[in-house]
Design a protein around this motif. Structure first.
Motif, mmCIF file in Angstrom:
data_model
loop_
_atom_site.group_PDB
_atom_site.id
_atom_site.type_symbol
_atom_site.label_atom_id
_atom_site.label_comp_id
_atom_site.label_asym_id
_atom_site.label_seq_id
_atom_site.Cartn_x
_atom_site.Cartn_y
_atom_site.Cartn_z
ATOM 1 N N TYR A 117 0.841 -1.197 0.000
ATOM 2 C CA TYR A 117 0.000 0.000 0.000
ATOM 3 C C TYR A 117 0.876 1.247 0.000
ATOM 4 O O TYR A 117 2.005 1.231 0.501
ATOM 5 N N GLU A 118 0.323 2.326 -0.533
ATOM 6 C CA GLU A 118 1.025 3.608 -0.540
ATOM 7 C C GLU A 118 0.028 4.724 -0.248
ATOM 8 O O GLU A 118 -1.079 4.735 -0.796
ATOM 9 N N LEU A 119 0.411 5.631 0.596
ATOM 10 C CA LEU A 119 -0.395 6.817 0.865
ATOM 11 C C LEU A 119 0.543 7.977 1.132
ATOM 12 O O LEU A 119 1.756 7.797 1.303
ATOM 13 N N ALA A 160 8.439 -3.771 -9.340
ATOM 14 C CA ALA A 160 7.748 -2.588 -8.803
ATOM 15 C C ALA A 160 6.803 -1.960 -9.815
ATOM 16 O O ALA A 160 6.261 -0.877 -9.562
ATOM 17 N N GLU A 161 6.554 -2.629 -10.951
ATOM 18 C CA GLU A 161 5.814 -2.005 -12.046
ATOM 19 C C GLU A 161 4.452 -1.481 -11.629
ATOM 20 O O GLU A 161 4.080 -0.344 -11.950
ATOM 21 N N ARG A 165 3.490 2.374 -11.894
ATOM 22 C CA ARG A 165 2.648 2.733 -13.031
ATOM 23 C C ARG A 165 1.345 3.409 -12.636
ATOM 24 O O ARG A 165 0.828 4.244 -13.383
ATOM 25 N N ARG A 166 0.806 3.059 -11.495
ATOM 26 C CA ARG A 166 -0.526 3.550 -11.173
ATOM 27 C C ARG A 166 -0.502 5.045 -10.878
ATOM 28 O O ARG A 166 0.480 5.594 -10.390
ATOM 29 N N SER A 172 -1.155 -2.615 -4.221
ATOM 30 C CA SER A 172 -0.588 -3.316 -5.356
ATOM 31 C C SER A 172 0.029 -4.615 -4.893
ATOM 32 O O SER A 172 0.615 -4.684 -3.816
ATOM 33 N N SER A 173 -0.087 -5.661 -5.708
ATOM 34 C CA SER A 173 0.536 -6.937 -5.410
ATOM 35 C C SER A 173 1.868 -7.031 -6.143
ATOM 36 O O SER A 173 1.990 -6.581 -7.277
#
Length: 253
Positions: A117-119, A160-161, A165-166, A172-173
């Motif tokens: 996860y990223e925030l 890490a694509e 990319r998002r 992301s998995s």
């Protein structure tokens, strides 16, 4: 999503929040923070990001003390990678640790089970400036900055694509070794050999999570590798074209 706050401060479209507002951004939604209240992030929290059973109910908390915003890890076994690219800062926030948010924009990346996860937290704080690098002549190069071959960097970029990319933030998995190898057009044996080399190199530089006990390779090393590479900006979105170029080159051969 239950923010636990006044709905007037929840701002999905990103409008109405000015530079004086401290807020958390996740999946394109922004939630303004109140200096008088703690803001919890986790599986069942003010920001409930996922029902992932590997994620703590309350993992992180953003709180204000005497005018300064802090990030605290409330977990018992999960760590978070914290970075501020504008000033070249990156660190790992382990269980029970806390740090001040003094960079304006702070990116937080963490993994629970198979999902990453990223925030971001945007906190108005004392200005932190980049340090000017002095010029040196002679001497030995400082150890600690990994020097990667083209193929080693490709391996990290393909793992890490999804994260790179998002647009915005979210979950992301990390692909399996077999999936990543197919994406590049590599034999699985080549991918695993390169992965071993990269993990060995980072382990020698002191990056945690590359090896398990007894010197054996860690089972979740792909996840740890991506966390480290993204938070340290070893790979960035600008590197993504390398994947398609490599895949096309191998398809033509």
């Amino acid at each position: 999503m239950n923010t636990g706050h006044d709905p007037s401060v929840h701002d999905p479209a990103g409008t109405g929040l000015d530079d004086a507002t401290t807020y958390v951004e996740y999946c394109g939604e922004r939630t303004a923070l109140d200096a008088d209240r703690r803001f919890f992030i986790g599986r069942e929290a003010d920001l409930s990001i996922d029902d992932n059973p590997y994620l703590h109910r309350r993992f992180l908390v953003v709180h204000n003390e005497n005018g300064l915003w802090w990030l605290t890890n409330l977990g018992t076994h999960l760590s978070a990678s914290v970075s501020a690219g504008d000033v070249g800062f990156s660190a790992t926030l382990g269980p029970g640790a806390r740090m001040p948010l003094v960079f304006g924009e702070t990116t937080i990346v963490f993994t629970a089970g198979p999902t990453t996860y990223e925030l971001s937290v945007f906190a108005r704080a004392p200005q932190v400036k980049s340090v000017t690098r002095p010029e040196f002549s002679g001497g030995h190069t400082t150890q600690g900055v990994p020097t990667l071959t083209e193929s080693q960097k490709l391996l990290i970029v393909v793992l890490a694509e999804e994260i790179l990319r998002r647009e915005g933030t979210g979950a992301s998995s990390i692909p399996s070794s077999a999936q990543a190898a197919r994406r590049l057009g590599w034999p699985l044996t080549k991918f695993n050999r390169k992965l071993d080399n990269v993990c060995d190199k980072l382990d020698q530089l002191g990056v945690s999570g590359m090896r398990g006990g007894g010197g054996k390779l860690a089972s979740n090393r792909r996840t740890k590798l991506v966390e480290y590479a993204v938070s340290s900006r070893i790979v960035t979105r600008e590197d993504l074209p390398l994947i398609d170029a490599e895949a096309a080159r191998n398809a033509a051969s």
